[in-house]
Design a protein around this motif. Structure first.
Motif: not given
Length: 134
Positions: A109-110, A63, A46, A51, A48
């Motif tokens: 997630s990041h 994130p 994903y 968020a 950012d």
């Protein structure tokens, strides 16, 4: 003697395997490390810019959290994601549905992408393993 060996050796191997399995079940640390490989393929992450948006589970996307989206696993499932190129892995919690890109098996997630070294390329070939809830 040959007939005796043909019967005895498989019996000893069976007993040995059963003893090793019992040792693993008696060892709580080993039991935690047991997981079930469930899938493999391409992962993405994903951006950012998402968020704060609501995930399919209702929580807000962070994130910096170790979360992920999977099409079918129940929300709250803990999954080990392993980058097959470098061997790095991360444990994520499923809190969203997806990915919706063809050929992808999971969106992380990041923060999770950074931990497994896929944050620069954007995608990576991964193995997924469902962690036991016990």
């Amino acid at each position: 003697m040959r007939a005796f060996s043909a019967v005895l050796i498989p019996l000893l191997l069976t007993v040995s395997a059963a003893a090793q399995e019992a040792e693993v079940l008696d060892d709580p640390i080993a039991a935690v490390d047991q997981d079930t490989e469930i899938d493999g393929g391409m992962a993405s992450y994903y951006g950012d810019e998402l968020a704060g948006n609501r995930t399919a589970s209702g929580e807000r996307f962070d994130p910096d959290g170790l979360t992920a989206a999977h099409r079918t696993l129940p929300f709250g499932s803990m999954v080990r994601v392993t980058n097959t190129v470098n061997g790095d892995s991360v444990i994520v919690r499923i809190n969203d549905r997806g990915p919706f890109s063809r050929g992808r098996v999971i969106d992380v997630s990041h923060a999770a992408a950074r931990q497994i070294g896929m944050h620069r390329s954007g995608t990576a070939r991964v193995k997924l393993a469902l962690l036991n809830a016990d």
